[in-house]
Design a protein around this motif. Sequence first.
Motif, PDB file in Angstrom:
ATOM      1  N   ALA A 253     -24.878  41.346  -9.472  1.00 43.85           N
ATOM      2  CA  ALA A 253     -24.762  42.806  -9.482  1.00 43.85           C
ATOM      3  C   ALA A 253     -25.182  43.342 -10.849  1.00 43.85           C
ATOM      4  CB  ALA A 253     -23.335  43.229  -9.162  1.00 43.85           C
ATOM      5  N   GLY A 254     -25.987  44.370 -10.831  1.00 44.49           N
ATOM      6  CA  GLY A 254     -26.464  44.941 -12.083  1.00 44.49           C
ATOM      7  C   GLY A 254     -27.673  44.233 -12.643  1.00 44.49           C
ATOM      8  N   SER A 255     -28.227  43.256 -11.918  1.00 44.96           N
ATOM      9  CA  SER A 255     -29.429  42.528 -12.341  1.00 44.96           C
ATOM     10  C   SER A 255     -29.297  41.983 -13.762  1.00 44.96           C
ATOM     11  CB  SER A 255     -30.676  43.426 -12.245  1.00 44.96           C
ATOM     12  OG  SER A 255     -30.835  43.936 -10.962  1.00 44.96           O
ATOM     13  N   PRO A 256     -28.375  41.051 -13.989  1.00 41.78           N
ATOM     14  CA  PRO A 256     -28.198  40.521 -15.343  1.00 41.78           C
ATOM     15  C   PRO A 256     -29.462  39.832 -15.835  1.00 41.78           C
ATOM     16  CG  PRO A 256     -27.138  39.085 -13.747  1.00 41.78           C
ATOM     17  CD  PRO A 256     -27.547  40.321 -12.999  1.00 41.78           C
ATOM     18  N   ARG A 257     -29.705  39.888 -17.131  1.00 41.33           N
ATOM     19  CA  ARG A 257     -30.882  39.241 -17.709  1.00 41.33           C
ATOM     20  C   ARG A 257     -30.673  37.738 -17.845  1.00 41.33           C
ATOM     21  NH1 ARG A 257     -32.072  40.647 -22.716  1.00 41.33           N
ATOM     22  NH2 ARG A 257     -34.277  40.207 -22.363  1.00 41.33           N
ATOM     23  N   LEU A 258     -29.400  37.306 -17.836  1.00 41.72           N
ATOM     24  CA  LEU A 258     -29.074  35.885 -17.944  1.00 41.72           C
ATOM     25  C   LEU A 258     -27.970  35.567 -16.946  1.00 41.72           C
ATOM     26  CD1 LEU A 258     -29.146  33.096 -19.349  1.00 41.72           C
ATOM     27  CD2 LEU A 258     -27.574  34.016 -21.063  1.00 41.72           C
ATOM     28  N   LEU A 259     -28.184  34.547 -16.124  1.00 40.23           N
ATOM     29  CA  LEU A 259     -27.184  34.106 -15.160  1.00 40.23           C
ATOM     30  C   LEU A 259     -26.782  32.678 -15.493  1.00 40.23           C
ATOM     31  CD1 LEU A 259     -25.584  34.533 -12.507  1.00 40.23           C
ATOM     32  CD2 LEU A 259     -27.581  33.625 -11.281  1.00 40.23           C
ATOM     33  N   LEU A 260     -25.478  32.455 -15.648  1.00 40.72           N
ATOM     34  CA  LEU A 260     -24.930  31.133 -15.937  1.00 40.72           C
ATOM     35  C   LEU A 260     -24.105  30.681 -14.741  1.00 40.72           C
ATOM     36  CD1 LEU A 260     -23.732  31.759 -19.624  1.00 40.72           C
ATOM     37  CD2 LEU A 260     -25.951  30.903 -18.827  1.00 40.72           C
ATOM     38  N   VAL A 261     -24.427  29.512 -14.213  1.00 40.93           N
ATOM     39  CA  VAL A 261     -23.823  29.031 -12.972  1.00 40.93           C
ATOM     40  C   VAL A 261     -23.322  27.608 -13.184  1.00 40.93           C
ATOM     41  CG1 VAL A 261     -24.215  28.581 -10.528  1.00 40.93           C
ATOM     42  CG2 VAL A 261     -25.421  30.461 -11.640  1.00 40.93           C
ATOM     43  N   ASP A 262     -22.074  27.346 -12.784  1.00 37.04           N
ATOM     44  CA  ASP A 262     -21.467  26.020 -12.977  1.00 37.04           C
ATOM     45  C   ASP A 262     -21.104  25.416 -11.622  1.00 37.04           C
ATOM     46  OD1 ASP A 262     -20.306  23.756 -13.989  1.00 37.04           O
ATOM     47  OD2 ASP A 262     -18.830  24.775 -15.234  1.00 37.04           O
ATOM     48  N   GLU A 263     -21.796  24.350 -11.235  1.00 37.10           N
ATOM     49  CA  GLU A 263     -21.529  23.592 -10.004  1.00 37.10           C
ATOM     50  C   GLU A 263     -21.363  24.506  -8.776  1.00 37.10           C
ATOM     51  OE1 GLU A 263     -21.903  20.548  -9.833  1.00 37.10           O
ATOM     52  OE2 GLU A 263     -21.265  19.510 -11.646  1.00 37.10           O
ATOM     53  N   PRO A 264     -22.400  25.271  -8.430  1.00 38.39           N
ATOM     54  CA  PRO A 264     -22.244  26.239  -7.330  1.00 38.39           C
ATOM     55  C   PRO A 264     -22.173  25.609  -5.944  1.00 38.39           C
ATOM     56  CG  PRO A 264     -24.516  26.185  -8.047  1.00 38.39           C
ATOM     57  CD  PRO A 264     -23.749  25.312  -9.004  1.00 38.39           C
ATOM     58  N   THR A 265     -22.614  24.354  -5.804  1.00 36.90           N
ATOM     59  CA  THR A 265     -22.732  23.761  -4.465  1.00 36.90           C
ATOM     60  C   THR A 265     -21.842  22.542  -4.270  1.00 36.90           C
ATOM     61  OG1 THR A 265     -24.574  22.312  -5.130  1.00 36.90           O
ATOM     62  CG2 THR A 265     -25.137  24.517  -4.344  1.00 36.90           C
ATOM     63  N   SER A 266     -20.932  22.279  -5.190  1.00 36.50           N
ATOM     64  CA  SER A 266     -20.186  21.018  -5.170  1.00 36.50           C
ATOM     65  C   SER A 266     -19.311  20.858  -3.932  1.00 36.50           C
ATOM     66  CB  SER A 266     -19.318  20.896  -6.426  1.00 36.50           C
ATOM     67  OG  SER A 266     -18.400  21.967  -6.515  1.00 36.50           O
TER      68      SER A 266
END
Length: 283
Positions: free
Chosen positions: A164-177
């Motif tokens: 949301a808000g179109s962030p310039r940086l997305l940090l994702v930790d183990e999204p599919t575990s």
Amino acid sequence: MTGTQQGAAVRTVGVVHVYRVAGTDVAALRGVDLAVAPGERVALLGPSGSGKSTLLSVVAGLRRPSAGSVLVDGRDIARYTEAQLYGYRSESLGLMMQGAVSNLLPYASPRENVAFVGGRGRSRGRDPVAEEALAAAGLADERRPVGVLGRADQQATALAVAMAGSPRLLLVDEPTSQLDDDARESLLDTLVQTTTAVGTTLLMVTHDEQVAHRMQRMVRMRDGRVGAEGQRHEQYAVIGADGSVQLPEELLASWPAGSTVSVQASSPDEISIRRRLPAEEAP
């Protein structure tokens, strides 16, 4: 959706993070040097305890490094005040950390969860990127509360909220575990589609090689350092600032710590490393 911005450039220089456990200092990061180009999708791979999640939290400004610099668009967020960090996270950053589902509103629908983020100022009115993420997951018209949805739909909602808000940086930790194969691929499709469409830089922690292959570059961490990086079929060891190079993992059992080796330069572009065998050691 079409690209409307340039993603953030991220660079860590000599990042060290030390924490205390039972009165003992433990180094989670031991001088991490990493560069991520604007709009690039990078996977951080490594065994448990390698420092990859710690590095992600440092880039998020959730932990301060003990030493080194964390540069986002050339600005060192490690030197930011708490107020500056709050502005950085609310204006430029999307977060989908482990346990992200627990940060959703369980009594609200997916779209209401996205709207709540907008109410806090991350986005104004209808958010096209978050709406596209929900639509890609088949959740655009879902009226049921998130708390009764399956794990895959909850993760997809967490991604929409993070975008949301179109962030310039997305940090994702183990999204599919905790997802099965089909749900994993569906979430990754949405993740790649939405970040590519708006030019968001993506840094993702995963232990899954198949997930990492969906990114443009893979960075392998071990013992708090970057050991290797490359693409699916090409992995290169990374020379540390102190000149160190990590051995391939398959050699660690036969070349344990403390082994002595000879290093010979065959040419300016090639060296050979030979382990010193016990029979060669002086009495």
